[in-house]
Structures are given as C-alpha cells and as structure tokens.
Motif scaffolding. Structure first.
Motif, PDB file in Angstrom:
ATOM      1  N   LEU A  94      56.212  27.827 -50.888  1.00  0.00           N
ATOM      2  CA  LEU A  94      56.351  28.365 -52.237  1.00  0.00           C
ATOM      3  C   LEU A  94      55.036  28.853 -52.819  1.00  0.00           C
ATOM      4  O   LEU A  94      54.965  29.923 -53.421  1.00  0.00           O
ATOM      5  CB  LEU A  94      56.953  27.290 -53.152  1.00  0.00           C
ATOM      6  N   GLY A  95      53.993  28.088 -52.673  1.00  0.00           N
ATOM      7  CA  GLY A  95      52.714  28.447 -53.276  1.00  0.00           C
ATOM      8  C   GLY A  95      52.618  28.028 -54.726  1.00  0.00           C
ATOM      9  O   GLY A  95      53.498  27.349 -55.273  1.00  0.00           O
ATOM     10  N   GLU A  96      51.551  28.453 -55.376  1.00  0.00           N
ATOM     11  CA  GLU A  96      51.281  28.062 -56.748  1.00  0.00           C
ATOM     12  C   GLU A  96      52.254  28.725 -57.722  1.00  0.00           C
ATOM     13  O   GLU A  96      52.645  29.868 -57.532  1.00  0.00           O
ATOM     14  CB  GLU A  96      49.862  28.461 -57.140  1.00  0.00           C
ATOM     15  N   VAL A  97      52.623  27.977 -58.753  1.00  0.00           N
ATOM     16  CA  VAL A  97      53.461  28.515 -59.825  1.00  0.00           C
ATOM     17  C   VAL A  97      52.565  28.678 -61.051  1.00  0.00           C
ATOM     18  O   VAL A  97      52.438  27.786 -61.894  1.00  0.00           O
ATOM     19  CB  VAL A  97      54.664  27.594 -60.118  1.00  0.00           C
ATOM     20  N   THR A 103      45.483  31.843 -60.072  1.00  0.00           N
ATOM     21  CA  THR A 103      45.761  31.418 -58.697  1.00  0.00           C
ATOM     22  C   THR A 103      44.480  31.339 -57.880  1.00  0.00           C
ATOM     23  O   THR A 103      43.471  31.969 -58.201  1.00  0.00           O
ATOM     24  CB  THR A 103      46.733  32.390 -58.008  1.00  0.00           C
ATOM     25  N   MET A 104      44.565  30.582 -56.796  1.00  0.00           N
ATOM     26  CA  MET A 104      43.451  30.451 -55.866  1.00  0.00           C
ATOM     27  C   MET A 104      43.685  31.392 -54.680  1.00  0.00           C
ATOM     28  O   MET A 104      44.774  31.378 -54.091  1.00  0.00           O
ATOM     29  CB  MET A 104      43.335  29.015 -55.367  1.00  0.00           C
ATOM     30  N   PRO A 105      42.701  32.212 -54.338  1.00  0.00           N
ATOM     31  CA  PRO A 105      42.885  33.154 -53.237  1.00  0.00           C
ATOM     32  C   PRO A 105      43.335  32.498 -51.935  1.00  0.00           C
ATOM     33  O   PRO A 105      44.167  33.066 -51.207  1.00  0.00           O
ATOM     34  CB  PRO A 105      41.501  33.795 -53.082  1.00  0.00           C
ATOM     35  N   GLU A 106      42.815  31.304 -51.644  1.00  0.00           N
ATOM     36  CA  GLU A 106      43.206  30.654 -50.393  1.00  0.00           C
ATOM     37  C   GLU A 106      44.680  30.260 -50.401  1.00  0.00           C
ATOM     38  O   GLU A 106      45.345  30.250 -49.358  1.00  0.00           O
ATOM     39  CB  GLU A 106      42.329  29.436 -50.098  1.00  0.00           C
ATOM     40  N   ARG A 110      47.534  31.694 -47.872  1.00  0.00           N
ATOM     41  CA  ARG A 110      48.369  30.785 -47.083  1.00  0.00           C
ATOM     42  C   ARG A 110      49.842  31.173 -47.182  1.00  0.00           C
ATOM     43  O   ARG A 110      50.567  31.171 -46.175  1.00  0.00           O
ATOM     44  CB  ARG A 110      48.175  29.346 -47.558  1.00  0.00           C
ATOM     45  N   VAL A 111      50.313  31.516 -48.383  1.00  0.00           N
ATOM     46  CA  VAL A 111      51.713  31.906 -48.552  1.00  0.00           C
ATOM     47  C   VAL A 111      52.023  33.147 -47.721  1.00  0.00           C
ATOM     48  O   VAL A 111      53.041  33.210 -47.020  1.00  0.00           O
ATOM     49  CB  VAL A 111      52.039  32.144 -50.035  1.00  0.00           C
ATOM     50  N   LEU A 112      51.154  34.147 -47.771  1.00  0.00           N
ATOM     51  CA  LEU A 112      51.362  35.355 -46.978  1.00  0.00           C
ATOM     52  C   LEU A 112      51.281  35.063 -45.480  1.00  0.00           C
ATOM     53  O   LEU A 112      52.035  35.644 -44.681  1.00  0.00           O
ATOM     54  CB  LEU A 112      50.340  36.423 -47.364  1.00  0.00           C
ATOM     55  N   GLN A 113      50.382  34.176 -45.102  1.00  0.00           N
ATOM     56  CA  GLN A 113      50.224  33.835 -43.687  1.00  0.00           C
ATOM     57  C   GLN A 113      51.480  33.173 -43.130  1.00  0.00           C
ATOM     58  O   GLN A 113      51.914  33.484 -42.023  1.00  0.00           O
ATOM     59  CB  GLN A 113      49.021  32.903 -43.499  1.00  0.00           C
ATOM     60  N   ALA A 163      54.883  33.841 -59.618  1.00  0.00           N
ATOM     61  CA  ALA A 163      55.242  33.679 -58.203  1.00  0.00           C
ATOM     62  C   ALA A 163      54.825  34.916 -57.423  1.00  0.00           C
ATOM     63  O   ALA A 163      55.569  35.415 -56.580  1.00  0.00           O
ATOM     64  CB  ALA A 163      56.738  33.435 -58.058  1.00  0.00           C
ATOM     65  N   ALA A 164      53.634  35.415 -57.704  1.00  0.00           N
ATOM     66  CA  ALA A 164      53.201  36.676 -57.100  1.00  0.00           C
ATOM     67  C   ALA A 164      53.121  36.585 -55.579  1.00  0.00           C
ATOM     68  O   ALA A 164      53.578  37.492 -54.870  1.00  0.00           O
ATOM     69  CB  ALA A 164      51.848  37.096 -57.672  1.00  0.00           C
ATOM     70  N   ALA A 165      52.546  35.521 -55.067  1.00  0.00           N
ATOM     71  CA  ALA A 165      52.386  35.402 -53.618  1.00  0.00           C
ATOM     72  C   ALA A 165      53.740  35.287 -52.929  1.00  0.00           C
ATOM     73  O   ALA A 165      54.011  35.976 -51.939  1.00  0.00           O
ATOM     74  CB  ALA A 165      51.520  34.185 -53.285  1.00  0.00           C
TER      75      ALA A 165
END
Length: 259
Positions: A94-97, A103-106, A110-113, A163-165
């Motif tokens: 899910l990643g950061e909400v 948001t944190m770039p890392e 991770r979400v995209l990875q 929820a951009a990522a």
C-alpha cells in the motif's frame, strides 16, 4: 464455490500468495482442478497458506524485485510442473497514506518496485517461458499457451488523494497489461487485469477508520468487495473460456469506476 470452469492439469503461479487475496484466488483455482505455486517473501505466511490449501498448493519464497531470483523461480516452476499455464500478478504493498509533499522517496520507490517493477519481472520471466510451450485448444479451437491476470486497482483508473504511489503503480500495471496483451495476441497468451475496489484483506486493515470511511463512501454499493468475488472473476479470466478478451481491464468496483 461452484465450479463452472475446469482447470484440471493446469499449473498456476500466484505472486503475493501468502496474503488473503492470493489465498482466495489460489483456493478458487484449486477447486477448479489446477495446481498452484505461491510466490511470496513471507515464509511463515507461505507455510500457513499451503497448509490451508492442501496438496495441490506448493510454495516458493522469493523477492520479486530481484531479477535473478525471479528467473530462477520461473525455471524451477517449469521443471517442477512441466509448464506454467496461469500467472496471477497479485503481489502488492500500500505505501504511505499522506499527501505527496509529505511522502518519503524511498517509500514511493518501494511501492513502484513491488507493485509494478516486480510484476514486470515476473511477467517477463513467465511469458518468456509460456511462449515456448505447446498450445492447447480453446473450446472454439483456438490455440492457447497461457493466461496472465494482473491484480490492479480502481485507484489505478481514478487516482486517489494520499495514495500517489499506489495509484501510480496500479495505473502502470494497467498499461503494462495492455502492452503485453498486444505483444502476445497472436501467440495464444491472454493478458488481462482486474480493478477491484478495496477488499477485506490485511491491506485494508492498515488504513485508519477515517480513511476506510472515505473509501467506503466512494463505492455506490456501500461495501468492500469480497475476496471470493475477486477470485470468481480471476477464475474465469484464467480459464480457456476467456479466449478473446486479451488486453481487457475488468471492473470490480461496486459502481465506483468512472470509465
């Protein structure tokens, strides 16, 4: 679950197989006669899933972001089962909400990875091997080498604040689906995706009550999708009855979808 599709003798790979949605999809495929191999990083979750699903389920622990691990796993799956008939790209985080400027770039990376790059690596490896398989015949006599079903999200169609990522990764997965479908259309490989609204899984439990209420308010049916409802659609998309829908994106949003 009533079985309308027969997958006897078929072998499936399901990424994110230790999670609730992965297990639900695996159960549907097994009940239709398929053998399934669950791929996940979570060793304990994999063991529990295989214990629940029974003898036609096997496990393979790997990180789908690692190209060498993915290639080795695909080779091992072909050796173990003779072929891979079905691939379900289900793994996701899910990643950061939070708004993008917080948001944190890392975390975004991770979400995209996991959600997009991992799906690319697995698709690359498995489709490459499907192409070398002898085709079967659909009920209408058309050659079929395999089915790929990607688990995207309604957020990949609409986007969603905070929820951009996740939204970007799922939009990318939709585009990946359409691109690979065009590349394999004449090769007997059917590539589709589903775009569910939120389901009652561990991912849904990561969000706050306020966020849950916000998501629920966007679904005209007024509820989250059930895992079994996702599994039933994936079952059809994995079957030889789905022989002309390649590149299709199938809505499971309870009316939320705007296109």
């Amino acid at each position: 679950m009533s079985v309308r599709h027969h997958l006897s003798g078929r072998h499936a790979v399901i990424t994110g197989g230790a999670g609730g949605l992965g297990r639900g999809i695996a159960r549907a495929l097994i009940e239709a006669g398929a053998g399934v191999e669950l791929w996940d990083q979570d060793a304990a979750g994999l063991a529990q899933a295989v214990a629940e699903l029974g003898r036609r389920a096997t496990q393979r622990q790997l990180d789908i972001r690692d190209v060498n691990a993915v290639e080795a796993a695909a080779d091992a799956a072909v050796v173990a089962h003779g072929r891979i008939d079905i691939l379900i790209n289900n793994a996701g985080v899910l990643g950061e909400v939070r708004p993008i400027w917080e948001t944190m770039p890392e975390n975004f990376q991770r979400v995209l990875q996991v959600n997009l790059f991992g799906a690319y690596l697995v698709t690359r490896a498995v489709v490459g091997r499907m192409l070398r398989q002898e085709p079967r015949r659909s009920p209408d006599g058309h050659p079929l080498r395999g089915h790929v079903v990607n688990i995207a999200s309604i957020q990949g169609k609409e986007g969603m604040a905070m929820a951009a990522a996740y939204s970007a990764s799922k939009a990318g997965l939709i585009a990946l689906t359409k691109s690979v479908a065009k590349e394999t259309a004449k090769e007997g490989i059917i590539v589709t995706a589903v775009t569910p609204a939120a389901a009652e899984t561990a991912m849904a439990r990561e969000i706050s009550a306020e966020r849950r209420a916000d998501i629920l308010s966007r679904i005209p049916m007024g509820r989250f999708v059930e895992v079994e409802e996702v599994a039933r659609l994936v079952l059809w998309l994995s079957s030889d009855d789905c022989s002309f829908s390649t590149g299709g994106i199938f809505d499971l949003s309870g009316g939320r979808a705007t296109y």
